[in-house]
Design a protein around this motif. Structure first.
Motif, mmCIF file in Angstrom:
data_model
loop_
_atom_site.group_PDB
_atom_site.id
_atom_site.type_symbol
_atom_site.label_atom_id
_atom_site.label_comp_id
_atom_site.label_asym_id
_atom_site.label_seq_id
_atom_site.Cartn_x
_atom_site.Cartn_y
_atom_site.Cartn_z
ATOM 1 N N VAL A 1 0.831 -1.201 0.000
ATOM 2 C CA VAL A 1 0.000 0.000 0.000
ATOM 3 C C VAL A 1 0.868 1.255 0.000
ATOM 4 C CG1 VAL A 1 -1.597 1.337 1.406
ATOM 5 C CG2 VAL A 1 -2.037 -1.074 0.990
ATOM 6 N N LEU A 2 1.829 1.294 0.899
ATOM 7 C CA LEU A 2 2.732 2.446 0.939
ATOM 8 C C LEU A 2 3.447 2.591 -0.399
ATOM 9 C CD1 LEU A 2 4.467 2.242 4.446
ATOM 10 C CD2 LEU A 2 2.625 3.763 3.724
ATOM 11 N N GLY B 1 1.096 8.698 10.567
ATOM 12 C CA GLY B 1 1.890 9.787 10.008
ATOM 13 C C GLY B 1 2.733 9.395 8.809
ATOM 14 N N LEU B 2 2.409 8.255 8.200
ATOM 15 C CA LEU B 2 3.159 7.848 7.011
ATOM 16 C C LEU B 2 2.513 8.398 5.740
ATOM 17 C CD1 LEU B 2 3.796 4.145 8.049
ATOM 18 C CD2 LEU B 2 5.463 5.997 7.989
ATOM 19 N N LEU B 3 1.230 8.640 5.852
ATOM 20 C CA LEU B 3 0.518 9.215 4.709
ATOM 21 C C LEU B 3 -0.259 10.442 5.184
ATOM 22 C CD1 LEU B 3 -1.096 5.965 3.173
ATOM 23 C CD2 LEU B 3 1.062 7.048 2.528
ATOM 24 N N THR B 4 -0.517 11.347 4.280
ATOM 25 C CA THR B 4 -1.406 12.459 4.616
ATOM 26 C C THR B 4 -2.690 12.293 3.828
ATOM 27 O OG1 THR B 4 -0.404 13.781 2.850
ATOM 28 C CG2 THR B 4 0.473 14.077 5.077
ATOM 29 N N GLU B 5 -3.784 12.735 4.422
ATOM 30 C CA GLU B 5 -5.094 12.597 3.778
ATOM 31 C C GLU B 5 -5.534 13.936 3.218
ATOM 32 O OE1 GLU B 5 -6.978 11.109 7.339
ATOM 33 O OE2 GLU B 5 -7.554 9.263 6.313
ATOM 34 N N HIS B 6 -5.989 13.904 1.991
ATOM 35 C CA HIS B 6 -6.508 15.121 1.388
ATOM 36 C C HIS B 6 -7.893 14.827 0.834
ATOM 37 C CE1 HIS B 6 -2.342 16.643 1.449
ATOM 38 N NE2 HIS B 6 -2.050 15.389 1.162
ATOM 39 N N ALA B 7 -8.897 15.468 1.421
ATOM 40 C CA ALA B 7 -10.263 15.246 0.941
ATOM 41 C C ALA B 7 -10.396 15.829 -0.452
ATOM 42 C CB ALA B 7 -11.257 15.901 1.883
ATOM 43 N N GLU B 8 -10.966 15.028 -1.338
ATOM 44 C CA GLU B 8 -11.230 15.498 -2.698
ATOM 45 C C GLU B 8 -12.722 15.504 -2.910
ATOM 46 O OE1 GLU B 8 -9.385 13.422 -5.935
ATOM 47 O OE2 GLU B 8 -7.960 15.084 -6.012
ATOM 48 N N PRO B 9 -13.331 16.703 -2.987
ATOM 49 C CA PRO B 9 -14.768 16.713 -3.234
ATOM 50 C C PRO B 9 -15.040 16.062 -4.578
ATOM 51 C CG PRO B 9 -13.809 18.889 -3.605
ATOM 52 C CD PRO B 9 -12.726 18.033 -3.050
ATOM 53 N N GLY B 10 -15.944 15.090 -4.569
ATOM 54 C CA GLY B 10 -16.231 14.379 -5.817
ATOM 55 C C GLY B 10 -16.792 15.317 -6.865
ATOM 56 N N ASN B 11 -16.056 15.558 -7.924
ATOM 57 C CA ASN B 11 -16.595 16.398 -8.997
ATOM 58 C C ASN B 11 -17.789 15.693 -9.631
ATOM 59 O OD1 ASN B 11 -15.068 14.357 -10.004
ATOM 60 N ND2 ASN B 11 -13.659 15.650 -11.142
ATOM 61 N N SER B 12 -17.668 14.408 -9.699
ATOM 62 C CA SER B 12 -18.859 13.618 -10.025
ATOM 63 C C SER B 12 -18.733 12.334 -9.233
ATOM 64 C CB SER B 12 -18.924 13.307 -11.517
ATOM 65 O OG SER B 12 -18.111 12.199 -11.826
ATOM 66 N N GLY B 13 -19.750 11.989 -8.543
ATOM 67 C CA GLY B 13 -19.693 10.825 -7.683
ATOM 68 C C GLY B 13 -19.347 11.229 -6.265
ATOM 69 N N VAL C 1 -10.844 10.214 -0.784
ATOM 70 C CA VAL C 1 -9.724 10.701 -0.001
ATOM 71 C C VAL C 1 -8.450 10.391 -0.756
ATOM 72 C CG1 VAL C 1 -8.499 10.552 2.181
ATOM 73 C CG2 VAL C 1 -10.968 10.288 2.131
ATOM 74 N N LEU C 2 -7.679 11.418 -1.003
ATOM 75 C CA LEU C 2 -6.407 11.213 -1.687
ATOM 76 C C LEU C 2 -5.312 11.076 -0.634
ATOM 77 C CD1 LEU C 2 -5.219 11.514 -4.745
ATOM 78 C CD2 LEU C 2 -4.193 13.555 -3.743
ATOM 79 N N TYR C 3 -4.500 10.068 -0.759
ATOM 80 C CA TYR C 3 -3.394 9.864 0.173
ATOM 81 C C TYR C 3 -2.092 10.222 -0.513
ATOM 82 C CZ TYR C 3 -6.684 7.294 3.091
ATOM 83 O OH TYR C 3 -7.748 6.939 3.868
ATOM 84 N N ARG C 4 -1.222 10.867 0.245
ATOM 85 C CA ARG C 4 0.105 11.161 -0.262
ATOM 86 C C ARG C 4 1.141 10.620 0.716
ATOM 87 N NH1 ARG C 4 0.386 14.402 -4.537
ATOM 88 N NH2 ARG C 4 -1.481 15.608 -4.954
ATOM 89 N N ALA C 5 2.239 10.141 0.181
ATOM 90 C CA ALA C 5 3.294 9.583 1.032
ATOM 91 C C ALA C 5 4.134 10.716 1.631
ATOM 92 C CB ALA C 5 4.180 8.654 0.219
ATOM 93 N N ASP D 1 11.165 6.091 4.127
ATOM 94 C CA ASP D 1 12.067 5.349 5.012
ATOM 95 C C ASP D 1 11.453 4.016 5.426
ATOM 96 O OD1 ASP D 1 13.593 7.584 4.796
ATOM 97 O OD2 ASP D 1 13.092 8.396 6.772
ATOM 98 N N GLU D 2 10.167 4.087 5.723
ATOM 99 C CA GLU D 2 9.476 2.875 6.155
ATOM 100 C C GLU D 2 9.490 1.832 5.041
ATOM 101 O OE1 GLU D 2 8.297 2.557 9.155
ATOM 102 O OE2 GLU D 2 7.185 0.667 8.980
ATOM 103 N N ILE D 3 9.251 2.289 3.825
ATOM 104 C CA ILE D 3 9.254 1.365 2.693
ATOM 105 C C ILE D 3 10.626 0.707 2.561
ATOM 106 C CG2 ILE D 3 9.105 1.178 0.177
ATOM 107 C CD1 ILE D 3 7.051 3.470 0.264
#
Lengths: 197, 197
Positions: free
Chosen positions: B8-9, B54-66, B70-74, B80-82
């Motif tokens: 996943v990471l 704290g390995l990923l950050t969450e960014h809410a993405e308002p569904g433009n359609s649908g 949640v977008l995750y970024r490393a 380092d963990e990987i």
DNA sequence: GGCCAAGTAGCCAAACTTGACTAGTGCTCG
DNA sequence: CGAGCACTAGTCAAGTTTGGCTACTTGGCC
């Protein structure tokens, strides 16, 4: 993981009644940790679950010294379930823990049944190897390197397993193991399964 | 199973930001089901867990359609963990899923690091084979048959893996793969990892 | 234009596993 | 004798995995 289930049921059945710690101890003596990761908690859970499912019966044993324990006994349904699980474990490729558990419980099957299922495993492995060889050939140059490496490793494992399964089949045909339909079978518990409690 | 975590990471990192379904889809396209059993639920769980750690950050993405996703970024820590997990997966014998995941993420290591860890694997496998051979010899006649069979199978697997690891080490030394310290490494995502979203 | 199938995205309760913890017994060694 | 250690037996909370479920969109076909 139904390998846990198979092992727990198997020990209770073979020992003709056991409590949690006994199962745990016995499995340990089989060196199970090396090919399956079963922690003590899972064993107690599996026992309770199996009892709830009617595969085992619970008998409270007042502790003559120490805390009281629960003795589990295998029901007739447990026997059928074990046989099913062994067959399944032999059939299923891609599940080493289950295969090992099935091998440990192999004598629960009749000889012909065991041979049939080992042969089915052989057939499956051969089919998978053919499948993979086909994929390998047609796989265009843009397959990522690591995928090819994984495939190579997997094919290697499949080949060793194939040969091993063939040998096992042959040995069974030649009369190795004391199977369920052989004189002096599981009903007279073999030495190495005798409990020391 | 930390193979799930690594995969996943890894996908989130390599793709430079992804949401659950994307990870799931990508892993599927790698044919992960064949060597690891990761169900979709586990992916969403692993993502949330990693975010909480704290390995990923969450960014809410308002569904433009649908529905919204949640977008995750490393984060840097994820990298380092990987790397740690890949090293661990290479080192550890007895865990095929982890090894496969590590192979998939191999280019996260520098070339020398990768070679060192593959070589450690080789050494461990050799040691285990020696250990087992010793046991085999000294094992008295009363070892149950199935235990000997299991041991035989296990030794076979260990040998194929040993040879495979040696080949991998050699190939790495000869410059195979594009590693983290090679020109044109992971920072420029290779084609086969490009997302189609 | 209405309906069905397939694809997209994710949630959640139930099942299972883990590992740390409790608690009693018994041996042994200074 | 009693402190400490290992063994016996099991519980439990926390963590993880499972797989079925919801819900929405898209595209095709009659």
């Amino acid at each position: 993981m139904s390998a846990t289930k198979l092992l727990v049921l198997g020990v209770v059945h073979l020992s003709g009644g056991a409590h949690g710690y006994q199962v745990r101890y016995e499995l340990q003596s089989w060196g199970v940790e090396s090919w399956a990761k079963i922690k003590s908690g899972s064993i107690y859970h599996a026992l309770k679950k199996a009892a709830a499912d009617g595969l085992l019966t619970e008998h409270a044993e007042p502790g003559n010294s120490g805390p009281e324990r629960v003795l589990y006994r295998a029901t007739a349904r447990a026997r059928d379930e074990i046989v099913d699980l062994v067959r399944d474990g032999l059939r299923r490729t891609h599940d080493p823990a289950m295969l090992n558990a099935a091998i440990a419980m192999l004598p629960m099957l009749t000889r012909t049944d065991a041979i049939a299922h080992v042969n089915e495993r052989v057939a499956r492995l051969e089919a998978e190897l053919v499948e993979q060889a086909k994929w390998w050939e047609h796989s265009n140059g843009d397959t990522p390197e690591h995928v090819r490496d994984q495939a190579e490793l997997w094919a290697g494992h499949a080949r060793t397993e194939l040969e091993w399964a063939k040998r096992l089949s042959k040995r069974l045909a030649e009369g190795a193991y004391t199977m369920a339909d052989d004189p002096g079978s599981w009903r007279t518990v073999p030495d190495h399964l005798k409990m020391r409690f």
